[in-house]
Design a protein around this motif. Structure first.
Motif, short mmCIF file in Angstrom:
data_model
loop_
_atom_site.label_atom_id
_atom_site.label_comp_id
_atom_site.label_asym_id
_atom_site.label_seq_id
_atom_site.Cartn_x
_atom_site.Cartn_y
_atom_site.Cartn_z
N CYS B 51 -2.13 -29.57 -2.06
CA CYS B 51 -2.82 -29.59 -0.77
C CYS B 51 -4.09 -30.44 -0.84
N LYS B 88 -5.20 -24.86 7.36
CA LYS B 88 -5.33 -26.30 7.15
C LYS B 88 -4.17 -26.81 6.31
N SER B 90 -1.37 -25.51 6.06
CA SER B 90 -0.17 -25.40 6.89
C SER B 90 -0.07 -26.54 7.90
N ALA B 91 -1.20 -27.16 8.20
CA ALA B 91 -1.22 -28.26 9.18
C ALA B 91 -1.03 -29.62 8.50
N THR B 92 -0.68 -29.61 7.24
CA THR B 92 -0.60 -30.86 6.49
C THR B 92 0.37 -31.86 7.10
N LYS B 93 1.47 -31.36 7.64
CA LYS B 93 2.43 -32.30 8.22
C LYS B 93 1.78 -33.07 9.37
N GLU B 94 1.02 -32.35 10.19
CA GLU B 94 0.35 -33.06 11.28
C GLU B 94 -0.72 -34.01 10.74
N LEU B 95 -1.37 -33.60 9.65
CA LEU B 95 -2.37 -34.48 9.04
C LEU B 95 -1.76 -35.82 8.66
N VAL B 96 -0.59 -35.77 8.05
CA VAL B 96 -0.02 -37.01 7.52
C VAL B 96 0.92 -37.72 8.49
#
Lengths: 279, 183, 823, 299
Positions: B51, B88, B90-96
């Protein structure tokens, strides 16, 4: 197949909202609006078409008055020693309860009962799921739910709610929220096991003096026949925005049909009476 | 044949012929529901990762299909995180993969009022020129350094990146190299 | 304390919850009732900036009630060491230690030394590079001989007695007066900590930037270290002081520093005044005892890694390719210089100083003075666009056309788009593998810096200027991968690990040599590529290992998971407690063994006595666990390395509405300040204009200055706007309405925020009056999906003198209803 | 803005947020309750008139029925989130779902009603027309009352708790509106049954409404106050006026038309009142929590 469900132990919820985000990432749920609500750290508000996990934040005075429907409160917070409470002048004197709400996947599910298209159905895991390829957006399930869970996504026209990650279950995976939950406040598993675990946890908490702890939705004899997703709460359900004694509306359906039959007959009678009178 | 199959697939018929008389369960199931599987199952590959947010160092599994990240999951093998992720993480897909990401170089000329487009190679060349010129103009020979070039950042970067940065900056004589650890 | 672990490290907090379920008591001491407090057994609210008074009183409580772990303290700490006759305490000098020079506003630490030790070099000017951080891993003394000691701990000048006197006035009553914590509440915490710290039980202390971001930040942590040493909680499982760091590789970026004052592995950057030659440098940084005795091997191996074949014994391994530092070149110093037009060029990478650093307005003004700026990030952050949409453009203070800064925004590759390692908060390196190629112009920093170096070297090729030799001679060959020419991160990691004369990777730092035959990019990371294996990439499932899980990732040094774990056993090498055993001496095998990798010379018996003339680790005894310290002891009293005193002392924050009840000296005398028009302070009797205390913090739903969270819908919706947290009492006093707007003002600036009125914030009774605290999450800026004013704009540059970290955890403010004035 | 968070008051639950979701139906559904009611009751009246040999009355009633049902279909489809999927209504047959039951009833009723009206107007296929009228006449009361079950079979207190009275209210309201329509469309000499039905329907409608309010007790609020309450009073006035007018002066055609219009308006507004009340009831957390708490306390 074994009935699968959630046990949400709010006594260890840290209010991080990982469940909300993990759910949305997996299920591609859009955002629910960016609104500062001024309700503690809750800016989501409630479950809905675009929120399938909702973390409630309740700020209550320590030993605050308990509603009559809840078990007696002896003025202690979870795990705090009596000494700590007596000396509480230095602390905030407040309890901050957090609880991740979700669809209850009722044994007797009103949404499922009233759905006219069969879009809502009971899966092989005994969960209640909306089939998006079937739903025509009639909206009947929305007011039928005694928990206000399911709702229509206006931009889309269909209704949405927690599927207990039906696709993940079919692939033998844990639902996204339960998997992410850092403290395992959200536990997933066969409902029987979860109920045993919950009973054990309740015993531990009660023994530790947390007498206000109670299970919500673990009783097969309640108005919805027990929840597939049940909770351990530290205050009355209504404090978290949950109905204290929910009943599946279709329990009264036979009586309703009888009343309708009576009314229909009355209508026939009235018409007959009106027409039978000699001119 | 098709008509018969069509009729047989009509849930009402399944209600009448199967166990689910009330049409609450199996009879109402659609073909799509029957065939549903988790998208991670159909991914082309799974790549192990970490992460990028805080320093707890939770392990992640990145699922890729058609060269796109389609899911980021906690890795249950990790003794640190045991498969769990915070909001946060869990939001990694949206981050990338999210719509806010930038994919092109942007250039603002001195006193310019808006961004302009710039080729990456050209930008690299211009930046190299700026470094060389500033270094020459601000060179402090006795101390073998320049105080004209500063750098801030590193706490979100990889060790290998910090290493190359420090190596290059030090060789260039740039000493005002700092990161979030100071802040 | 100083940490909001449940909110800022939720997944790490699972272990706290698990410990709680097993009966551990969780105590949270914090200015705010947070999500951590909600889950703690005990919450204690204290005034922001008063932690040393609280912790110091715990020290006093331990000492006055005799609760220290005597055997541990006597054997493993410097309690028995006798301090110089010249030492005078803050108790003697009303808040100053001996050695204070009012002229230079700095200390001469000579009088803090162990009796009979040669004087350490002066800490010099305040702007100098402090030794403490340079030796962030372990500390060094000048003398080779063990200090004079009194094992009975009775000598009036022994550390133990000095400690007693120093903290004698830190009583529960003082805690009540300074911290606003009722006496009984304090005693409950102190007793709980003492009761749970002994042979059989250990207590851990977690902290984060709630402790570091103060003008006495280092001393906050020092006080915790004193407590943990006194209670025997160091080097033992379930003990220790856990720094909860906030970025994926913030630990790594200190180990392999992008910091001005150190080189990889906590070796100091050469200082012009002290390290003129390689010999000077080696002499100054090699300790007579402990593992810093091999600093020469670590340093020369680094030079070999950087300049390869060009580095030879004849040219002092290119020592003169290294630039000198001459003072403070830290972030804030640099920004101030930038604002004064002295710094033309600036690279910003994955950081957002326009809103993320104290006194944001000063930062934005500094950015506007640059000639050129390179910003590399995933999204268009505020630092990249200050020139067109910053608050000063809004108000008309700056005009876009007047700003001459040339800006390059280069999109960065995400962690999923590159190989590399992060070092997490427990010093563990974990490798992340590239999942997909970066799109468009997105590139890794590895790519950017390698290619930037390549282009610069190409442009400088043929230069005869001596200053270009370090660049041209740089060892800059790494395999390039893929169509973009991405340098191979594993090759870089291999260089960091180090290679021996045979060209193969070394197994650890003990194999490094000072003769130029080994090359190693970071000695403490040596071993991370042992046996030519990428050790951080190891992922043996936890379920297939014991709970120490040594085969998951790789922790420095030498894959040890608990530092100084020799202290988990008693002086004779037996575990203090079977329950708490971690490493121990196996007499049959004549080796240290256990669950963790022993942090000790593996075959040095507990009864080892160093022979005459022994050096480095061999000069330490078999019962001295703190092997990076010159004397092998845990330091209750710090004779060398700190610039603001050998013991922690309660000082008021730089801005405080209260006067220091303990000493005439109000605040840390050595703190670093910048008295300028663009960095105004509320000094003097601060209670009048700015009567309230403000403090900044993070929320679970966002990440630092927001670059990785405010641009994401799924996080933004959870905390959609900047807000402030106030008590109902303050709301009533100032007419603030829940959900409405408030304007918060400080001597620097004014910001607006939505109001969250909450019972979780309560006024504290401090020095006989009610104090209101205002809580300010600092994630916001004007860009992204979730926007708001930056809390950092309110805070001044007022820094800890040891590490130059700003004080944003306590300052003074005022608050009024309504939105801030525009234009 | 919301009140400050900490409160001892738990009767309104969580920050006063509703426990239930408000229905997502648009007002066209209330309109459908009315048109469906007209259609259902009219077909019964039409068939009865047919049996009684009152062809004119039968014709106008059957016509009203067909018109009512012709309007109803589109109203229902328009309200769907995915109108193109309206056929999914016949995907399953669920006795647990009043809407499913209604859909099947409507799919039988609508063609019958159309056929009967067509036959009555054109005079063609008299036998088929008669059978169709019979079918529609028998299904008519179901069409008129199933909608009451539909709203009652929800979690909304103001709807659900009225499940005993709502069918009578809807049946009476349907009768009154059907009678009103017939009154307006039928020459005075043939409209006698309609006048009588109007009086009976109106009286029953008013009585049922009162009974419903009594039953609802603490959750009857929406029917008494606010918009739904205003609508309820307006409906009452229209219905009472329509019935009185019909009774006193129904033999004068213009007055009969006016009386019919008033009765229809009364019925329409009644449905809107009920419809509205559901929204208001759903929005009130106390309405959900209060009775449930009492129930739990009672054991």
């Amino acid at each position: 197949m074994t009935r699968m469900g959630f046990f949400t132990d709010t006594s260890i919820c840290i209010g991080c909202k990982a469940c909300e985000v993990a759910c949305k990432e997996w299920n591609d749920v859009p955002d629910d609006g960016l609104n500062f609500l001024g309700t503690s750290y809750d800016n989501t508000g409630a479950l809905g078409a675009d929120t399938w996990r909702h973390v409630a934040f309740v700020e209550r005075p320590r030993g605050g008055s308990a509603p009559p429907s809840s078990p007696p409160v002896n003025g202690q917070d979870a795990g705090s020693s009596p000494a700590a409470d007596a000396l509480d002048t230095g602390s905030a004197g407040v309890r901050w309860l957090m609880s991740s709400d979700v669809c209850k996947h009722c044994t007797h599910a009103a949404c499922l009962d009233v759905c006219p298209t069969g879009a809502l159905f009971r899966t092989e895991f005994d969960t209640v799921v909306v089939q998006q390829d079937v739903c025509n957006g009639c909206g009947y399930c929305v007011p039928a739910c005694p928990f206000g869970v399911i709702d229509k996504r206006e931009s889309d026209g269909r209704v949405w709610k927690c599927t207990l990650c039906y696709d993940r279950l079919k692939s033998d995976m844990t639902p996204a929220c339960a998997k992410a939950c850092p403290t395992q406040s959200i536990q997933f598993g066969p409902l029987d096991e979860l109920r045993d675990r919950a009973a054990g946890r309740l015993g531990v908490l009660r023994e530790a003096g947390v007498s206000e702890a109670h299970l919500y939705g673990a009783d097969d004899n309640d108005g919805v026949g027990g929840f597939g997703a049940f909770f351990l709460l530290l205050d009355a359900p209504e404090v978290y925005g949950l109905p204290p004694d929910p009943v599946v509306t279709t329990r009264d359906l036979p009586r309703m049909w009888r009343a309708a039959a009576g009314a229909a007959l009355a209508l026939v009678g009235a018409v007959a009476a009106a027409c039978a009178r000699p001119r | 044949m098709t008509v018969r199959r069509l009729i047989a697939s009509w849930p009402v018929v399944r209600q009448l012929t199967g166990d689910d008389r009330l049409g609450l369960g199996a009879a109402a199931r659609s073909d799509r529901s029957a065939a549903l599987v988790a998208r991670t199952e159909t991914a082309d590959r799974m790549v192990k990762s970490i992460c990028p947010y805080c320093a707890v160092g939770c392990a992640q599994r990145i699922y890729v299909k058609d060269e796109k990240v389609i899911q980021v999951e906690g890795d249950p093998d990790s003794p640190i995180s045991r498969g769990r992720l915070c909001p946060k993480g869990s939001a990694t897909k949206e981050l990338v993969t999210g719509p806010s990401r930038e994919y092109t170089v942007k250039y603002r000329r001195p006193h310019g009022t808006d961004w302009e487009e710039l080729e990456l190679d050209r930008a690299m060349d211009m930046i190299a020129d700026r470094v060389i010129a500033t270094r020459a103009a601000t060179w402090d020979a006795p101390n073998r350094r320049t105080l004209g070039i500063a750098s801030l950042g590193g706490a979100t970067l990889d060790n290998e990146e910090n290493y190359l940065m420090k190596k290059l900056y030090t060789a260039l004589g740039a000493v005002q190299v700092e990161n979030q650890a100071r802040i | 304390m100083g940490s909001n672990m449940a909110e800022c490290h939720p997944v790490g907090f699972q272990w706290v919850m698990e410990a709680k379920a097993r009966g551990a008591r969780v105590i949270h001491v914090d200015p705010r009732f947070t999500r951590t407090s909600a889950l703690a057994d005990t919450f204690v609210a204290l005034r922001a900036g008063s932690d040393i008074a609280f912790l110091g009183a715990i020290v006093n409580h331990i000492l006055t009630t005799g609760r220290e772990f005597r055997e541990y303290v006597a054997a493993y700490t410097n309690a028995s060491a006798i301090i110089s006759e010249d030492y005078e305490d803050t108790e003697d000098l009303d808040g100053l230690f001996s050695g204070w020079d009012p002229e230079t506003q700095t200390y001469d630490p000579t009088s803090w030394q162990y009796a009979g030790m040669p004087a350490a070099p002066s800490a010099g000017t305040k702007e100098s590079s402090p030794q403490g951080e340079a030796h962030g891993y372990g500390s060094k003394l000048e003398g080779a001989e063990p200090p004079a000691t009194d094992p009975t701990l009775e000598h009036p000048r022994c550390v133990f007695q000095i400690l007693k006197r120093h903290f004698a006035r830190y009583t529960p009553e003082l805690v009540e007066e300074v911290c606003g914590v009722p006496k009984a509440r304090f005693l409950e915490v102190a007793e709980a900590l003492c009761d749970n710290s002994n042979r059989e039980r250990t207590s851990a202390i977690c902290y984060a930037v709630g402790w570091t971001q103060h003008t006495v930040g280092v001393q906050y942590i020092r006080t915790a270290a004193i407590i943990q040493l006194l209670l025997g909680n160091m080097g033992r499982p379930g003990g220790g002081i856990l720094a909860l760091r906030g970025h994926a590789s913030i630990q790594g970026s200190t180990d392999i520093p992008t910091l001005y004052n150190i080189l990889p592995g906590y070796m100091p950057m050469p200082h012009a005044a002290r390290h003129g030659t390689l010999d000077d440098y080696i002499a100054a940084n090699t300790a007579p005892a402990g593992f810093w005795g091999h600093a020469d091997a670590y340093f020369i191996s680094l030079l070999k890694a950087w300049w390869g074949d060009a580095a030879t014994a004849d040219n002092d391994y290119c020592y003169d390719y290294l630039p000198f530092i001459t003072g403070d070149h830290s972030s804030y110093r640099t920004i101030v210089d930038m604002a004064d037009g002295k710094v033309p060029g600036f690279f910003v990478l994955g950081q957002n100083p326009a809103v993320g650093s104290a006194n944001g307005k000063l930062h934005r003004a500094a950015l506007a003075e640059l000639e050129w700026l390179v910003v590399r990030d995933l999204v268009e952050i505020e630092t990249a666009t200050f020139w067109k949409d910053g608050p000063e453009i809004d108000t008309g203070e700056l005009r876009t056309a007047d700003i001459g800064t040339e800006v390059f925004f280069l999109p960065a590759a995400a962690h999923t788009e590159k190989d590399g390692s992060f070092t997490q908060t427990q010093r563990m390196l974990q490798w992340h593998h590239k999942a997909v190629e970066p799109e468009g112009d997105c590139r890794s920093e590895l790519w950017f810096y390698w290619h930037l170096g390549r282009i610069i070297r190409e442009k400088l090729a043929g230069s005869t200027d001596a200053r270009d030799r370090p660049v041209l001679d740089l060892a800059w060959d790494y395999p390039l991968l893929g169509q973009t020419g991405e340098p191979d991160a594993e090759a870089v990691l291999r260089e960091i690990n180090g290679v021996g004369p045979d060209g193969r990777t070394v197994g650890g730092y003990t194999e490094l040599k000072a003769d130029g035959s080994t090359a190693c990019g970071c000695w403490i990371y040596s071993g991370c590529y042992a046996d030519e294996v990428n050790q951080p990439a190891r992922r043996k499932p936890a379920s297939e290992q014991d709970r120490v899980a040594l085969e998951w990732g790789w922790a420095w040094p030498a894959n040890r998971r608990i530092l100084y774990n020799r202290a988990s056993a008693d002086p004779s090498g037996r575990p203090w407690s079977e329950r708490k055993r971690l490493v121990w001496w196996d007499g049959d095998a004549q080796r240290w063994t256990g669950h963790d990798v022993p942090d000790f010379v593996i075959d040095k018996p507990p009864d080892y006595e160093p022979p005459e003339g022994a050096e480095a680790e061999h000069a330490l005894r078999g019962d001295e666990p703190f092997i990076m310290q010159t004397d092998g002891k845990g330091w209750l009293f710090v004779p060398s390395g700190l610039v603001d005193g050998p013991l922690p002392t309660h000082y008021e924050p730089h801005e405080s509405p209260f006067s220091n009840p303990l000493y005439a000296q109000q605040a840390n005398p050595a703190r670093q300040t910048y008295r300028r028009r663009d960095n105004r302070y509320n000094n003097g009797n601060g209670a009048v204009d700015y009567p309230f205390v403000m403090t900044t913090y993070r929320l679970t739903e966002h990440h630092t200055a927001g670059g990785m969270s405010r641009f994401l819908a799924r996080l933004s919706e959870l905390q959609p706007e900047m807000f402030c947290e106030v008590s109902p009492a303050l709301a009533a006093e100032r007419g603030l309405v829940n959900g409405g707007w408030a304007t918060i003002t400080s001597a620097r600036s004014a910001i607006e925020a939505r109001v969250l009125v909450t019972e979780r914030v309560k006024p504290l009774r401090v020095q006989g009056r009610d104090l209101h605290q205002v809580g300010l999450p600092y994630h916001w800026g004007w860009k992204g999906l979730s926007t708001g004013d930056a809390a950092n704009d309110l805070f001044p540059l007022a820094l800890d003198p040891n590490v130059h970290i700003q004080e944003v955890k306590a300052a003074t403010c005022d608050i009024a209803p309504g939105r801030r004035a525009r234009a | 803005m919301r009140p400050a968070p900490v409160t001892d008051e738990t009767a309104t639950g969580y920050y006063g947020n509703p426990v239930l979701k408000a229905p997502v139906w648009k007002p066209v559904i209330a309109l459908y309750f009315f048109t469906g009611g007209v259609a259902g009751a009219s077909s019964t009246l039409g068939f009865a008139a047919l049996l009684a040999g009152n062809r004119r009355l039968a014709r106008s009633a059957l016509l009203a029925s067909a018109a009512g049902i012709a309007v109803s279909g589109p109203l229902l489809v328009v309200d769907l989130g995915r109108p193109a999927r309206f056929l999914n209504m016949l995907r399953v047959a669920k006795p647990t779902s009043p809407m499913s039951v209604g859909s099947w009833i409507l799919s039988a009723f609508a063609p019958a009603s159309m056929l009967a009206a067509g036959s009555a107007v054109t005079g063609r296929l008299p036998r088929t027309g008669r059978v169709a009228a019979g079918a529609a006449g028998v299904l008519g009361p179901a069409v008129a009352t199933y909608t009451a079950v539909l709203v009652a079979d929800t979690a909304i207190p103001a709807w659900h708790d009225a499940h005993r009275e709502l069918p009578y209210l809807f049946a009476a309201s349907a009768a009154a509106s059907a009678a009103g329509t017939a009154l307006a469309l039928t020459p005075v000499p043939d409209a006698g049954p309609a006048r009588r039905l109007a009086v009976m329907g109106a009286a029953l409608e008013l009585a049922a409404f009162r009974a419903m309010e009594r039953r609802l007790g603490e959750v009857a609020g929406p029917y008494k106050e606010g918009r739904a309450g205003t609508l309820a009073r307006a409906a009452e006035a229209c219905t009472a006026a329509g019935a009185a007018l019909g009774l006193v002066a129904g033999r004068r055609r213009p007055v009969a038309v006016a009386a019919g219009a008033l009765l229809c308006a009364g019925s329409l507004i009644t449905r809107h009142s009920v419809f509205r009340a559901g929204f208001e009831s759903a929005a009130d957390p106390a309405a959900t929590i209060g009775p449930q708490r009492s129930r739990r306390a009672a054991g």
